[in-house]
Design an enzyme around this catalytic site. Structure first.
Site, mmCIF file in Angstrom:
data_model
loop_
_atom_site.group_PDB
_atom_site.id
_atom_site.type_symbol
_atom_site.label_atom_id
_atom_site.label_comp_id
_atom_site.label_asym_id
_atom_site.label_seq_id
_atom_site.Cartn_x
_atom_site.Cartn_y
_atom_site.Cartn_z
ATOM 1 N N HIS A 122 0.816 -1.226 0.000
ATOM 2 C CA HIS A 122 0.000 0.000 0.000
ATOM 3 C C HIS A 122 0.846 1.272 0.000
ATOM 4 O O HIS A 122 0.307 2.365 -0.150
ATOM 5 C CB HIS A 122 -0.926 0.028 1.218
ATOM 6 C CG HIS A 122 -1.971 -1.042 1.215
ATOM 7 N ND1 HIS A 122 -2.820 -1.245 0.153
ATOM 8 C CD2 HIS A 122 -2.301 -1.986 2.148
ATOM 9 C CE1 HIS A 122 -3.634 -2.265 0.438
ATOM 10 N NE2 HIS A 122 -3.330 -2.730 1.631
ATOM 11 N N ASP A 243 -5.024 -12.588 3.335
ATOM 12 C CA ASP A 243 -6.268 -12.099 3.918
ATOM 13 C C ASP A 243 -7.493 -12.332 3.029
ATOM 14 O O ASP A 243 -8.598 -11.907 3.375
ATOM 15 C CB ASP A 243 -6.146 -10.617 4.317
ATOM 16 C CG ASP A 243 -5.368 -9.780 3.323
ATOM 17 O OD1 ASP A 243 -5.077 -10.280 2.226
ATOM 18 O OD2 ASP A 243 -5.048 -8.621 3.644
HETATM 19 ZN ZN LIG Z 1 -4.448 -6.995 2.688
#
Ligand SMILES: [Zn+2]
Length: 308
Positions: A122, A243
């Protein structure tokens, strides 16, 4: 040759506030799950600033360095924190990714997994966000291109969240292909199919909430794998987030541990076809501790099966 495992105790020194999902226990569970496997175990070095500068401007590096608190926590954005140990952890995480490229391209390991935190996908050029400080996967790709002189490197990101940072850092890099699948809608909100990079070098694959293994496999078989084969990368970098697992508390996809083994085996197969099996995988997300440990082990075992 073996699969290399790169990690460093400093990555356990990156502490987040009580209740934060990106917690020290994640890496502890992973390392425990990988105990006893026949891996080439490598202590990750600190990244050099030159490694970071391939994707981040100097002011971003300076900002992160100056944000490190002497005690307690510094809050970088809504959900990104630094503790006193976070700077060393971030430099080890980036250093692991770079060293893994060196080992795999240098013929000292068949493939490699970096058990690192903080994660990286990110982190944008000038913006730490989403638990990430430096773009580990992207800077590894740039190292392979600029330092080793490769002509084509692919990054495949199967974390449930969009790899907005990797996309940002490699947006105008025509020697890199970025393939990222993500639940949509989900934070950070980007990752639409019309985000294709400056050179049509980014492939976004949004997946609806509830997407399970069969639909995921079909999406990869029809979209991701043909693009990857056609690009013929000389190195495949995996942003390995776990995830998308059905037990994960932060998202709503329904992948099983077997699905993570499948996607790893498929990527190993393609890497075998096009680049002598050269894969560098770096840990991203995954927040159910047991699912994370189990899926990571399955991922590493597939890398080991492919090692030659
Ligand atoms: Zn993630």
């Amino acid at each position: 040759m073996k699969t290399a495992l790169l990690t460093h105790a400093d990555c356990l020194g990156h502490v987040t506030p009580q209740g934060h999902p990106e917690q020290v226990a994640r890496l502890e569970h992973i390392l425990h799950a990988l105990e006893g496997l026949d891996l080439k175990r490598v202590t990750a070095p600190l990244a050099a600033d030159d490694d970071l500068l391939r994707v981040h401007p100097e002011n971003h590096i300076r900002d992160i360095r100056s944000s490190r608190p002497s005690d307690g926590f510094a809050q970088i954005d809504g959900d990104t924190f630094m503790s006193p140990g976070s700077l060393d952890a971030a430099y080890r995480a980036a250093g692991a990714a770079v060293q893994a490229v060196d080992l795999v391209l240098g013929g000292e390991a068949s493939n490699a997994f970096c058990a690192i935190r903080p994660p990286g996908h990110h982190a944008e050029a000038e913006k730490a966000m989403g638990f990430c400080l430096f773009g580990n996967a992207a800077l590894a790709a740039k190292h392979a291109l600029d330092y080793h002189g490769l002509k084509r490197v692919a990054v495949v990101d199967f974390d449930v969240h969009h790899g907005n940072g990797t996309q940002d850092l490699l947006w105008d890099e025509d020697r890199a292909l970025v393939i990222t699948s993500q639940q949509m809608p989900l934070w950070p909100g980007s990752g639409r199919p019309d985000e294709t990079g400056a050179y049509d070098n980014v492939l976004n694959i949004p997946l609806a909430p509830g997407t399970g293994g069969a639909e995921m496999r079909s999406a990869y078989e029809t979209q991701a794998f043909p693009r990857l084969r056609a690009f013929r990368p000389e190195l495949v970098i995996i942003s390995a987030g776990f995830d998308a697992h059905q037990d994960d508390p932060l998202a709503n996809l329904n992948w099983s541990t077997g699905d993570f083994a499948w996607i790893t085996a498929e990527l190993c197969g393609i890497a075998d076809e096009v680049c002598q099996g050269r894969i560098v995988s770096t840990l991203e997300g995954g927040y159910d501790l047991n699912a994370l440990a189990e899926a990571t082990r399955a991922h590493v075992e597939e890398l080991m099966k492919a090692a030659r």
